[in-house]
Design an enzyme around this catalytic site. Structure first.
Site, short mmCIF file in Angstrom:
data_model
loop_
_atom_site.label_atom_id
_atom_site.label_comp_id
_atom_site.label_asym_id
_atom_site.label_seq_id
_atom_site.Cartn_x
_atom_site.Cartn_y
_atom_site.Cartn_z
N TRP A 104 -21.89 -37.77 -11.01
CA TRP A 104 -21.11 -39.01 -11.01
C TRP A 104 -19.61 -38.77 -10.93
CZ3 TRP A 104 -23.34 -42.95 -9.17
CH2 TRP A 104 -24.71 -43.15 -9.39
N ASP A 174 -15.39 -42.82 -17.35
CA ASP A 174 -16.61 -43.51 -16.95
C ASP A 174 -17.62 -43.35 -18.08
OD1 ASP A 174 -19.01 -44.36 -15.90
OD2 ASP A 174 -18.96 -43.10 -14.12
N LYS A 198 -27.13 -49.45 -17.72
CA LYS A 198 -27.69 -48.28 -18.37
C LYS A 198 -27.95 -48.59 -19.84
CE LYS A 198 -27.04 -46.25 -14.49
NZ LYS A 198 -25.92 -45.45 -14.06
C1 LIG Z 1 -25.19 -45.30 -12.81
C2 LIG Z 1 -23.85 -44.71 -12.91
C3 LIG Z 1 -22.83 -45.07 -12.01
C4 LIG Z 1 -23.03 -46.02 -10.85
O1 LIG Z 1 -23.32 -47.28 -11.32
P1 LIG Z 1 -23.55 -48.52 -10.33
O2 LIG Z 1 -23.44 -49.67 -11.26
O3 LIG Z 1 -24.93 -48.35 -9.77
O4 LIG Z 1 -22.52 -48.50 -9.29
C5 LIG Z 1 -21.59 -44.50 -12.21
N1 LIG Z 1 -21.35 -43.64 -13.21
C6 LIG Z 1 -22.33 -43.27 -14.08
C7 LIG Z 1 -22.01 -42.32 -15.17
C8 LIG Z 1 -23.61 -43.80 -13.95
O5 LIG Z 1 -24.55 -43.44 -14.83
#
Ligand SMILES: *Cc1c(COP(=O)(O)O)cnc(C)c1O
Length: 362
Positions: A104, A174, A198
């Site tokens: 990511w 993030d 998530k």
């Molecule tokens: C799932 C995820 C993303 C992407 O998320 P989307 O909402 O599908 O764009 C980005 N960073 C991390 C750490 C993730 O787990």
């Protein structure tokens, strides 16, 4: 087993939500509190919805102790849109430092490179992202606009135990796959963001927590939706937001407050993860893929000695009612995502199943 014969869903996302929250949503589905309609059908300009979004924001602020000089924004486009919005909005000098710790952060780096200069100051690529590099004394140019990390790598299963030393520069994180999993000192960051699917609610939204002085008003040439200022000035109601998501997430915020907040959630997450990691440490058949000191509490990748056996285990777990345990292709093997809403019973049941599998095959 469970009341509704629901599966224990170990998916990396979208993922489980607290059952009591789903029940509340069900009960309010046809007529939300006397409004005569479902929240899905409701105008985002109505007084009823205004209360929903205001409460969601207030509850999140309480949950995370968010200081007054930070804005909370609900934006669509998921975490992925933030990979672009961040450099577009925060690169004043056109330069940022990124730490590469897995799939990511790698994606975020690729997008940022389209906007400006990206310095990858540390990377764990040499060992397939199984550790977090030492970031206590990085070489950070003076005119760097921000330092970027992915605080929990969902695919590789590593998590930051200690934030990098940014040497006074703005930290952007993030937190998608660890959001609200433990207490967080917001003022350590310039900006935190998380796709909600998530650890909180349905897919389709990202929560952005950003320090006010980072929101620029000299970006008129950027598409309007891409400017944080647009969302901040309109309190996340510039255009039609994901009303349903805000409603569902708001319920999860209230739920977390009701169980005692993020300290209690952290305690439960540590207990749950320990059950699984203790099993892996004692197992001869299954091995964790990550350096122990940076193991994620949320995403637990593990492998057997062969791809064939990995596939066999995945099939067996699925047949037994444990869903989505196949590992990501870049790591292989299995991955159990055990987010906030995964009950302890789910982890215990999985470990019991794997123990038996190993005994029978051993
Ligand atoms: C799932 C995820 C993303 C992407 O998320 P989307 O909402 O599908 O764009 C980005 N960073 C991390 C750490 C993730 O787990």
């Amino acid at each position: 087993m469970m009341k509704y014969e629901r599966t224990f869903n170990f998916s990396a996302g979208p993922a489980m939500m607290p059952e009591c929250v789903l029940e509340e949503i069900r009960d309010e589905m046809m007529n939300y509190r006397g409004s005569g309609m479902c929240v899905m059908e409701m105008s985002h300009r109505s007084a009823v919805f205004q209360t929903i979004i205001d409460e969601a924001q207030q509850d999140l602020r309480r949950l995370m102790n968010i200081p007054d000089n930070y804005k909370v924004l609900f934006i669509q486009g998921g975490a992925t849109l933030q990979f672009s919005m961040i450099p577009m909005n925060l690169m004043k000098n056109g330069k940022a430092v990124y730490i590469e710790t897995g799939a990511w952060s790698k994606k975020a780096i690729a997008e940022a490179k389209k906007v400006g200069e990206v310095i990858v100051a540390a990377s764990s690529k040499d060992k397939n992202y199984s550790y977090i590099p030492d970031c206590s004394d990085l070489d950070i140019p003076e005119d760097t606009d921000y330092v970027y990390i992915c605080e929990n790598e969902t695919i590789h299963g590593v998590t930051w135990q200690q934030l990098p030393n940014t040497k006074g520069h703005v930290l952007v994180s993030d937190q998608s796959s660890m959001f609200l999993s433990k207490p967080c000192n917001v003022s350590d960051y310039g900006m935190i963001y998380a796709g909600v699917q998530k650890n909180v609610g349905p897919a389709g939204m990202v929560v952005v927590i950003i320090r006010e002085d980072l929101i620029r008003d000299d970006l008129g040439d950027l598409p309007v939706y891409m400017q944080y200022k647009t969302h901040a000035d309109a309190d996340s109601l510039y255009n039609t937001p994901n009303c349903w998501d805000i409603y569902c997430c708001g319920k999860v915020f209230k739920y977390l407050l009701s169980i005692g907040g993020l300290e209690e959630m952290h305690k439960r997450n540590q207990e749950k993860a320990k059950i699984l990691y203790d099993f892996l440490d004692g197992s001869k058949m299954f091995n964790g893929t990550v350096e122990k000191s940076v193991r994620s509490l949320m995403n637990v990748p593990f492998v057997t000695e062969s791809k064939e056996l990995d596939a066999e285990v995945v099939a067996a777990t699925k047949a037994a009612g444990y869903d989505n345990l196949k590992g990501h292709k870049s790591v292989g093997g299995l991955r159990a995502s055990i987010y906030n809403a995964m009950p302890k019973e789910g982890v215990e049941a999985l470990v019991e199943f794997l123990t038996k599998f190993e005994q029978e095959r051993g």
